[in-house]
Design a protein around this motif. Sequence first.
Motif, PDB file in Angstrom:
ATOM      1  N   LEU A   1     120.660  44.153 -19.385  1.00  0.00           N
ATOM      2  CA  LEU A   1     120.705  43.233 -20.331  1.00  0.00           C
ATOM      3  C   LEU A   1     120.006  41.823 -20.566  1.00  0.00           C
ATOM      4  CD1 LEU A   1     124.439  43.750 -21.107  1.00  0.00           C
ATOM      5  CD2 LEU A   1     122.560  44.950 -22.203  1.00  0.00           C
ATOM      6  N   SER A   2     119.234  41.602 -19.607  1.00  0.00           N
ATOM      7  CA  SER A   2     118.872  40.155 -19.219  1.00  0.00           C
ATOM      8  C   SER A   2     117.807  39.942 -20.277  1.00  0.00           C
ATOM      9  CB  SER A   2     118.004  39.854 -17.938  1.00  0.00           C
ATOM     10  OG  SER A   2     116.940  40.773 -17.939  1.00  0.00           O
ATOM     11  N   THR A   3     117.070  40.579 -21.022  1.00  0.00           N
ATOM     12  CA  THR A   3     116.339  40.485 -22.213  1.00  0.00           C
ATOM     13  C   THR A   3     116.718  40.151 -23.548  1.00  0.00           C
ATOM     14  OG1 THR A   3     115.670  42.906 -22.510  1.00  0.00           O
ATOM     15  CG2 THR A   3     114.308  41.658 -20.959  1.00  0.00           C
ATOM     16  N   ARG A   4     118.123  40.503 -23.433  1.00  0.00           N
ATOM     17  CA  ARG A   4     118.886  40.444 -24.555  1.00  0.00           C
ATOM     18  C   ARG A   4     119.615  39.094 -24.791  1.00  0.00           C
ATOM     19  NH1 ARG A   4     119.920  45.412 -26.981  1.00  0.00           N
ATOM     20  NH2 ARG A   4     120.575  44.446 -28.746  1.00  0.00           N
ATOM     21  N   MET A   5     119.451  38.023 -23.755  1.00  0.00           N
ATOM     22  CA  MET A   5     119.807  36.663 -23.703  1.00  0.00           C
ATOM     23  C   MET A   5     119.181  35.617 -24.734  1.00  0.00           C
ATOM     24  SD  MET A   5     122.221  37.796 -21.793  1.00  0.00           S
ATOM     25  CE  MET A   5     123.007  36.354 -21.621  1.00  0.00           C
ATOM     26  N   ALA A   6     119.862  34.667 -25.075  1.00  0.00           N
ATOM     27  CA  ALA A   6     119.340  33.573 -25.677  1.00  0.00           C
ATOM     28  C   ALA A   6     118.349  32.581 -24.739  1.00  0.00           C
ATOM     29  CB  ALA A   6     120.409  32.908 -26.515  1.00  0.00           C
ATOM     30  N   ASN A   7     117.615  31.936 -25.435  1.00  0.00           N
ATOM     31  CA  ASN A   7     116.898  30.899 -24.486  1.00  0.00           C
ATOM     32  C   ASN A   7     117.704  30.283 -23.483  1.00  0.00           C
ATOM     33  OD1 ASN A   7     114.378  32.004 -25.516  1.00  0.00           O
ATOM     34  ND2 ASN A   7     114.352  30.335 -27.303  1.00  0.00           N
ATOM     35  N   ASP A   8     118.866  29.382 -23.984  1.00  0.00           N
ATOM     36  CA  ASP A   8     119.772  28.716 -22.898  1.00  0.00           C
ATOM     37  C   ASP A   8     120.837  29.423 -22.601  1.00  0.00           C
ATOM     38  OD1 ASP A   8     120.973  28.844 -25.512  1.00  0.00           O
ATOM     39  OD2 ASP A   8     121.468  26.807 -25.532  1.00  0.00           O
ATOM     40  N   ALA A   9     120.832  30.649 -22.196  1.00  0.00           N
ATOM     41  CA  ALA A   9     121.910  31.503 -22.006  1.00  0.00           C
ATOM     42  C   ALA A   9     122.462  31.149 -20.531  1.00  0.00           C
ATOM     43  CB  ALA A   9     121.712  33.054 -22.374  1.00  0.00           C
ATOM     44  N   VAL A  10     123.751  31.724 -20.318  1.00  0.00           N
ATOM     45  CA  VAL A  10     124.219  31.868 -19.106  1.00  0.00           C
ATOM     46  C   VAL A  10     124.516  33.584 -18.842  1.00  0.00           C
ATOM     47  CG1 VAL A  10     126.103  31.579 -17.597  1.00  0.00           C
ATOM     48  CG2 VAL A  10     125.222  29.566 -19.096  1.00  0.00           C
ATOM     49  N   ILE A  11     124.287  33.897 -17.785  1.00  0.00           N
ATOM     50  CA  ILE A  11     124.732  35.044 -17.030  1.00  0.00           C
ATOM     51  C   ILE A  11     125.756  34.920 -15.647  1.00  0.00           C
ATOM     52  CG2 ILE A  11     124.096  37.531 -16.330  1.00  0.00           C
ATOM     53  CD1 ILE A  11     121.287  37.142 -17.224  1.00  0.00           C
ATOM     54  N   ALA A  12     126.795  35.227 -16.172  1.00  0.00           N
ATOM     55  CA  ALA A  12     127.965  34.943 -14.942  1.00  0.00           C
ATOM     56  C   ALA A  12     128.607  36.101 -14.595  1.00  0.00           C
ATOM     57  CB  ALA A  12     128.983  33.799 -15.745  1.00  0.00           C
ATOM     58  N   PHE A  13     129.281  35.937 -13.343  1.00  0.00           N
ATOM     59  CA  PHE A  13     129.997  37.033 -12.592  1.00  0.00           C
ATOM     60  C   PHE A  13     131.148  36.509 -12.086  1.00  0.00           C
ATOM     61  CE2 PHE A  13     125.474  37.829 -12.686  1.00  0.00           C
ATOM     62  CZ  PHE A  13     125.321  39.188 -13.060  1.00  0.00           C
ATOM     63  N   MET A  14     132.323  36.935 -12.325  1.00  0.00           N
ATOM     64  CA  MET A  14     133.500  36.575 -11.662  1.00  0.00           C
ATOM     65  C   MET A  14     133.495  36.963 -10.182  1.00  0.00           C
ATOM     66  SD  MET A  14     135.887  34.936 -12.695  1.00  0.00           S
ATOM     67  CE  MET A  14     136.243  35.336 -14.567  1.00  0.00           C
ATOM     68  N   SER A  15     133.129  35.907  -9.254  1.00  0.00           N
ATOM     69  CA  SER A  15     133.299  36.157  -7.820  1.00  0.00           C
ATOM     70  C   SER A  15     134.671  35.786  -7.352  1.00  0.00           C
ATOM     71  CB  SER A  15     132.061  35.580  -7.343  1.00  0.00           C
ATOM     72  OG  SER A  15     132.092  35.283  -5.858  1.00  0.00           O
ATOM     73  N   SER A  16     134.746  35.313  -6.224  1.00  0.00           N
ATOM     74  CA  SER A  16     135.770  34.509  -5.411  1.00  0.00           C
ATOM     75  C   SER A  16     135.462  33.742  -4.401  1.00  0.00           C
ATOM     76  CB  SER A  16     136.720  35.704  -4.913  1.00  0.00           C
ATOM     77  OG  SER A  16     137.739  35.234  -3.926  1.00  0.00           O
ATOM     78  N   GLN A  17     136.430  32.708  -4.087  1.00  0.00           N
ATOM     79  CA  GLN A  17     135.999  31.950  -2.832  1.00  0.00           C
ATOM     80  C   GLN A  17     136.075  32.810  -1.811  1.00  0.00           C
ATOM     81  OE1 GLN A  17     139.228  29.028  -2.135  1.00  0.00           O
ATOM     82  NE2 GLN A  17     140.960  30.627  -2.217  1.00  0.00           N
ATOM     83  N   MET A  18     136.558  34.099  -1.719  1.00  0.00           N
ATOM     84  CA  MET A  18     136.695  35.094  -0.832  1.00  0.00           C
ATOM     85  C   MET A  18     135.162  35.386  -0.279  1.00  0.00           C
ATOM     86  SD  MET A  18     140.211  37.236  -0.795  1.00  0.00           S
ATOM     87  CE  MET A  18     141.691  36.581  -1.207  1.00  0.00           C
ATOM     88  N   GLY A  19     134.326  35.392  -1.359  1.00  0.00           N
ATOM     89  CA  GLY A  19     132.939  35.920  -1.181  1.00  0.00           C
ATOM     90  C   GLY A  19     132.039  34.780  -0.482  1.00  0.00           C
ATOM     91  N   SER A  20     132.763  33.768  -0.160  1.00  0.00           N
ATOM     92  CA  SER A  20     131.759  32.654   0.328  1.00  0.00           C
ATOM     93  C   SER A  20     131.907  33.013   1.903  1.00  0.00           C
ATOM     94  CB  SER A  20     132.542  31.287   0.234  1.00  0.00           C
ATOM     95  OG  SER A  20     131.976  30.465   1.187  1.00  0.00           O
ATOM     96  N   VAL A  21     130.607  33.130   2.665  1.00  0.00           N
ATOM     97  CA  VAL A  21     130.752  33.261   4.170  1.00  0.00           C
ATOM     98  C   VAL A  21     130.667  32.208   4.706  1.00  0.00           C
ATOM     99  CG1 VAL A  21     129.166  34.296   5.720  1.00  0.00           C
ATOM    100  CG2 VAL A  21     129.002  35.348   3.569  1.00  0.00           C
ATOM    101  N   GLU A  22     130.643  31.010   4.391  1.00  0.00           N
ATOM    102  CA  GLU A  22     130.754  29.773   4.971  1.00  0.00           C
ATOM    103  C   GLU A  22     132.066  29.338   5.066  1.00  0.00           C
ATOM    104  OE1 GLU A  22     129.559  25.163   4.654  1.00  0.00           O
ATOM    105  OE2 GLU A  22     128.253  26.562   3.857  1.00  0.00           O
ATOM    106  N   LEU A  23     133.020  29.554   3.754  1.00  0.00           N
ATOM    107  CA  LEU A  23     134.361  29.285   3.954  1.00  0.00           C
ATOM    108  C   LEU A  23     135.216  30.196   4.620  1.00  0.00           C
ATOM    109  CD1 LEU A  23     134.919  28.326   0.102  1.00  0.00           C
ATOM    110  CD2 LEU A  23     134.831  26.724   2.089  1.00  0.00           C
ATOM    111  N   ALA A  24     134.893  31.498   4.695  1.00  0.00           N
ATOM    112  CA  ALA A  24     135.552  32.677   5.499  1.00  0.00           C
ATOM    113  C   ALA A  24     136.946  32.632   5.167  1.00  0.00           C
ATOM    114  CB  ALA A  24     135.087  32.201   7.111  1.00  0.00           C
TER     115      ALA A  24
END
Length: 225
Positions: free
Chosen positions: A116-139
Amino acid sequence: MQNILIAGASRGIGLALVRAFLERGERVHVVVRQPGNEALKNLAEQHPQRLNLIVSDLTGDQAAERIAAALDAPLDIALFNAGISARQTIEDVSHAQIVELFLTNAIAPLRIARALSTRMANDAVIAFMSSQMGSVELARSAEMPLYGASKAALNSLLRSWSRAADRPNACLLALHPGWVKTDMGGDNAPVEIVDSAAGLVVSLDAHRGKSGCYFVDYQQQTLPW
Protein backbone atom coordinates in the motif's frame (compact mmCIF):
# COMPACT_ATOMS: atom_id res chain seq x y z
CA MET A 1 -10.14 15.93 6.21
CA GLN A 2 -7.49 13.21 6.42
CA ASN A 3 -7.83 9.62 5.23
CA ILE A 4 -6.82 7.20 7.97
CA LEU A 5 -6.44 3.44 7.66
CA ILE A 6 -6.59 1.39 10.86
CA ALA A 7 -6.10 -2.35 10.49
CA GLY A 8 -7.23 -4.21 13.58
CA ALA A 9 -9.95 -2.06 15.13
CA SER A 10 -12.70 -4.31 16.44
CA ARG A 11 -11.90 -3.60 20.10
CA GLY A 12 -9.40 -2.12 22.53
CA ILE A 13 -6.88 0.46 21.35
CA GLY A 14 -7.77 0.08 17.68
CA LEU A 15 -11.43 0.82 18.30
CA ALA A 16 -10.51 3.77 20.53
CA LEU A 17 -8.34 5.18 17.75
CA VAL A 18 -11.21 4.89 15.28
CA ARG A 19 -13.41 6.87 17.67
CA ALA A 20 -10.70 9.50 18.24
CA PHE A 21 -10.14 10.13 14.54
CA LEU A 22 -13.85 10.19 13.73
CA GLU A 23 -14.54 12.65 16.54
CA ARG A 24 -12.09 15.14 15.07
CA GLY A 25 -13.61 14.85 11.61
CA GLU A 26 -11.34 12.47 9.74
CA ARG A 27 -12.38 9.76 7.30
CA VAL A 28 -11.42 6.35 8.68
CA HIS A 29 -10.98 3.12 6.74
CA VAL A 30 -11.28 0.25 9.20
CA VAL A 31 -9.98 -3.24 8.47
CA VAL A 32 -11.47 -6.07 10.54
CA ARG A 33 -11.29 -9.83 10.17
CA GLN A 34 -15.00 -10.49 10.70
CA PRO A 35 -18.13 -8.43 9.93
CA GLY A 36 -20.87 -7.75 12.47
CA ASN A 37 -18.96 -5.76 15.11
CA GLU A 38 -21.63 -3.89 17.07
CA ALA A 39 -19.40 -0.99 18.16
CA LEU A 40 -18.25 -0.33 14.60
CA LYS A 41 -21.81 -0.66 13.34
CA ASN A 42 -22.88 2.08 15.75
CA LEU A 43 -20.00 4.31 14.68
CA ALA A 44 -20.90 3.77 11.02
CA GLU A 45 -24.46 4.89 11.76
CA GLN A 46 -23.16 8.01 13.53
CA HIS A 47 -20.63 8.82 10.79
CA PRO A 48 -22.09 7.26 7.61
CA GLN A 49 -19.91 9.26 5.21
CA ARG A 50 -16.65 8.96 7.11
CA LEU A 51 -16.31 5.31 8.16
CA ASN A 52 -15.40 2.77 5.49
CA LEU A 53 -15.49 -0.82 6.79
CA ILE A 54 -13.19 -3.30 5.04
CA VAL A 55 -13.47 -6.98 5.93
CA SER A 56 -10.21 -8.82 5.38
CA ASP A 57 -7.96 -11.25 7.22
CA LEU A 58 -4.58 -9.52 7.22
CA THR A 59 -2.78 -12.86 7.01
CA GLY A 60 -4.68 -13.88 3.88
CA ASP A 61 -2.97 -14.01 0.50
CA GLN A 62 -5.30 -11.40 -1.03
CA ALA A 63 -5.44 -8.98 1.92
CA ALA A 64 -3.44 -6.18 0.30
CA GLU A 65 -5.48 -6.36 -2.90
CA ARG A 66 -8.79 -6.28 -0.99
CA ILE A 67 -7.75 -3.29 1.08
CA ALA A 68 -6.36 -1.38 -1.90
CA ALA A 69 -9.54 -1.97 -3.87
CA ALA A 70 -11.60 -0.42 -1.07
CA LEU A 71 -9.59 2.82 -0.99
CA ASP A 72 -10.59 5.78 -3.15
CA ALA A 73 -8.05 8.39 -2.03
CA PRO A 74 -4.42 8.59 -0.85
CA LEU A 75 -3.89 7.74 2.81
CA ASP A 76 -2.47 10.25 5.27
CA ILE A 77 -1.96 7.69 8.04
CA ALA A 78 -1.91 3.91 7.85
CA LEU A 79 -1.78 2.16 11.21
CA PHE A 80 -1.40 -1.61 11.49
CA ASN A 81 -2.69 -2.50 14.92
CA ALA A 82 -3.75 -6.14 14.57
CA GLY A 83 -1.75 -8.61 16.62
CA ILE A 84 -1.95 -11.58 18.95
CA SER A 85 -0.41 -12.27 22.34
CA ALA A 86 1.70 -15.28 23.29
CA ARG A 87 2.57 -16.58 26.74
CA GLN A 88 4.08 -19.89 25.67
CA THR A 89 7.73 -20.66 26.22
CA ILE A 90 10.02 -21.80 23.43
CA GLU A 91 9.80 -25.28 24.93
CA ASP A 92 6.02 -25.69 24.77
CA VAL A 93 5.03 -23.67 21.68
CA SER A 94 3.93 -25.63 18.64
CA HIS A 95 5.17 -25.05 15.09
CA ALA A 96 1.71 -23.87 14.06
CA GLN A 97 1.59 -21.35 16.91
CA ILE A 98 5.00 -19.97 15.95
CA VAL A 99 3.89 -19.47 12.36
CA GLU A 100 0.65 -17.77 13.41
CA LEU A 101 2.44 -15.48 15.90
CA PHE A 102 5.15 -14.22 13.57
CA LEU A 103 2.90 -14.05 10.53
CA THR A 104 0.28 -12.01 12.38
CA ASN A 105 2.56 -9.73 14.39
CA ALA A 106 5.42 -9.14 11.95
CA ILE A 107 5.20 -10.52 8.42
CA ALA A 108 1.61 -9.71 7.42
CA PRO A 109 1.60 -6.05 8.55
CA LEU A 110 4.84 -5.28 6.69
CA ARG A 111 3.72 -7.18 3.60
CA ILE A 112 0.49 -5.19 3.37
CA ALA A 113 2.16 -1.88 4.19
CA ARG A 114 4.70 -2.40 1.42
CA ALA A 115 1.90 -3.14 -1.04
CA LEU A 116 0.00 0.00 0.00
CA SER A 117 3.00 2.32 0.20
CA THR A 118 2.26 3.83 -3.20
CA ARG A 119 -1.22 4.78 -1.97
CA MET A 120 0.15 7.17 0.67
CA ALA A 121 0.03 10.98 0.59
CA ASN A 122 3.28 12.94 0.34
CA ASP A 123 3.55 13.70 4.08
CA ALA A 124 2.08 10.41 5.28
CA VAL A 125 2.90 8.12 8.20
CA ILE A 126 2.96 4.32 8.03
CA ALA A 127 2.77 3.07 11.61
CA PHE A 128 2.80 -0.30 13.34
CA MET A 129 1.69 -1.21 16.85
CA SER A 130 4.84 -2.56 18.40
CA SER A 131 5.67 -2.84 22.11
CA GLN A 132 8.45 -2.00 24.51
CA MET A 133 8.83 -5.80 24.67
CA GLY A 134 10.14 -5.58 21.12
CA SER A 135 13.12 -3.54 22.26
CA VAL A 136 16.18 -5.80 22.36
CA GLU A 137 18.06 -3.21 24.42
CA LEU A 138 15.35 -2.85 27.08
CA ALA A 139 14.91 -6.65 27.34
CA ARG A 140 11.49 -6.48 29.00
CA SER A 141 9.93 -9.61 27.55
CA ALA A 142 11.27 -12.21 30.00
CA GLU A 143 7.73 -13.30 30.89
CA MET A 144 6.55 -13.31 27.26
CA PRO A 145 9.69 -14.07 25.23
CA LEU A 146 7.95 -15.20 22.04
CA TYR A 147 5.66 -12.18 21.96
CA GLY A 148 8.68 -9.94 22.49
CA ALA A 149 10.53 -11.76 19.72
CA SER A 150 7.63 -11.25 17.31
CA LYS A 151 7.60 -7.52 18.00
CA ALA A 152 11.40 -7.37 17.72
CA ALA A 153 10.99 -9.04 14.32
CA LEU A 154 8.43 -6.39 13.35
CA ASN A 155 10.83 -3.63 14.40
CA SER A 156 13.71 -5.25 12.52
CA LEU A 157 11.68 -5.59 9.32
CA LEU A 158 10.57 -1.99 9.64
CA ARG A 159 14.12 -0.68 10.03
CA SER A 160 15.31 -2.84 7.15
CA TRP A 161 12.56 -1.41 4.94
CA SER A 162 13.63 2.12 5.88
CA ARG A 163 17.09 1.40 4.42
CA ALA A 164 15.93 -0.60 1.38
CA ALA A 165 15.91 0.59 -2.21
CA ASP A 166 12.09 0.55 -2.21
CA ARG A 167 11.73 2.50 1.04
CA PRO A 168 8.60 4.67 1.00
CA ASN A 169 8.43 8.45 1.08
CA ALA A 170 6.25 8.14 4.17
CA CYS A 171 7.59 8.30 7.71
CA LEU A 172 7.86 4.82 9.27
CA LEU A 173 6.81 4.50 12.88
CA ALA A 174 6.85 1.73 15.50
CA LEU A 175 4.52 2.58 18.39
CA HIS A 176 4.43 1.43 22.00
CA PRO A 177 0.92 2.07 23.37
CA GLY A 178 1.90 1.70 27.02
CA TRP A 179 0.74 -1.02 29.38
CA VAL A 180 -2.96 -0.63 28.69
CA LYS A 181 -6.09 -2.04 30.31
CA THR A 182 -7.12 -4.29 27.43
CA ASP A 183 -7.81 -8.00 27.10
CA MET A 184 -4.09 -8.41 26.42
CA GLY A 185 -2.83 -5.96 29.05
CA GLY A 186 -5.12 -7.07 31.87
CA ASP A 187 -6.95 -5.20 34.62
CA ASN A 188 -3.76 -4.30 36.50
CA ALA A 189 -2.40 -2.21 33.66
CA PRO A 190 -1.96 1.46 34.67
CA VAL A 191 -2.97 3.11 31.36
CA GLU A 192 -6.58 3.56 30.29
CA ILE A 193 -7.47 2.77 26.67
CA VAL A 194 -8.71 6.28 25.93
CA ASP A 195 -5.50 7.84 27.28
CA SER A 196 -3.31 5.53 25.22
CA ALA A 197 -5.31 6.26 22.08
CA ALA A 198 -5.18 10.02 22.64
CA GLY A 199 -1.41 9.89 23.09
CA LEU A 200 -0.92 7.71 20.03
CA VAL A 201 -2.85 10.21 17.92
CA VAL A 202 -0.45 12.93 19.08
CA SER A 203 2.55 10.73 18.24
CA LEU A 204 1.15 10.01 14.78
CA ASP A 205 0.42 13.66 14.08
CA ALA A 206 3.89 14.68 15.26
CA HIS A 207 5.53 12.54 12.59
CA ARG A 208 3.54 13.79 9.61
CA GLY A 209 5.93 15.15 7.04
CA LYS A 210 9.04 13.63 8.63
CA SER A 211 11.37 11.20 6.94
CA GLY A 212 13.05 8.22 8.51
CA CYS A 213 12.07 5.48 10.94
CA TYR A 214 11.22 5.98 14.62
CA PHE A 215 10.26 3.96 17.71
CA VAL A 216 8.16 6.03 20.12
CA ASP A 217 5.51 5.54 22.77
CA TYR A 218 2.12 7.10 23.41
CA GLN A 219 3.80 9.87 25.44
CA GLN A 220 6.04 10.81 22.50
CA GLN A 221 9.12 9.35 24.18
CA THR A 222 11.75 7.70 21.97
CA LEU A 223 12.45 4.05 22.75
CA PRO A 224 15.68 2.17 22.03
CA TRP A 225 15.50 -0.45 19.31
